[in-house]
Scaffold this motif. Sequence first.
Motif, PDB file in Angstrom:
ATOM      1  N   LYS A  41      14.088   3.590 -16.120  1.00  0.00           N
ATOM      2  CA  LYS A  41      15.036   3.997 -15.076  1.00  0.00           C
ATOM      3  C   LYS A  41      15.915   2.834 -14.632  1.00  0.00           C
ATOM      4  O   LYS A  41      17.037   3.031 -14.208  1.00  0.00           O
ATOM      5  N   THR A  42      15.389   1.591 -14.713  1.00  0.00           N
ATOM      6  CA  THR A  42      16.124   0.425 -14.236  1.00  0.00           C
ATOM      7  C   THR A  42      16.571  -0.411 -15.429  1.00  0.00           C
ATOM      8  O   THR A  42      15.749  -0.963 -16.166  1.00  0.00           O
ATOM      9  N   HIS A  77      22.520   9.891 -20.672  1.00  0.00           N
ATOM     10  CA  HIS A  77      22.235   8.451 -20.754  1.00  0.00           C
ATOM     11  C   HIS A  77      23.442   7.671 -20.233  1.00  0.00           C
ATOM     12  O   HIS A  77      23.897   6.709 -20.848  1.00  0.00           O
TER      13      HIS A  77
END
Length: 91
Positions: A41-42, A77
């Motif tokens: 996620k990061t 994405h």
Amino acid sequence: MNLKMLCMGAMALSLMTAAALAGALDDPAKMSPFFTDAGMKTMRSADEFKAAWMAMKEEDRAAMMKECGDEAIAKEHDNFCKMTKQLGGAN
């Protein structure tokens, strides 16, 4: 017996198609170098992202760029595809 063979063939074809649709952007082994967390996620910093990008094989970079060219995939994405476009696939 022919119906059974036809059903088995259709099932095998659908499984192969599903595997073919899973691309580089869905491969955790290829994507994990770009993220700081296991849940991906990061994203890493721009410099770290570029280093990971440059460490990849050219065909993997090309596959990712191609996938990011698809509007639906690029939306899924978003940040990753933005970074690859900024790099332009450059070597």
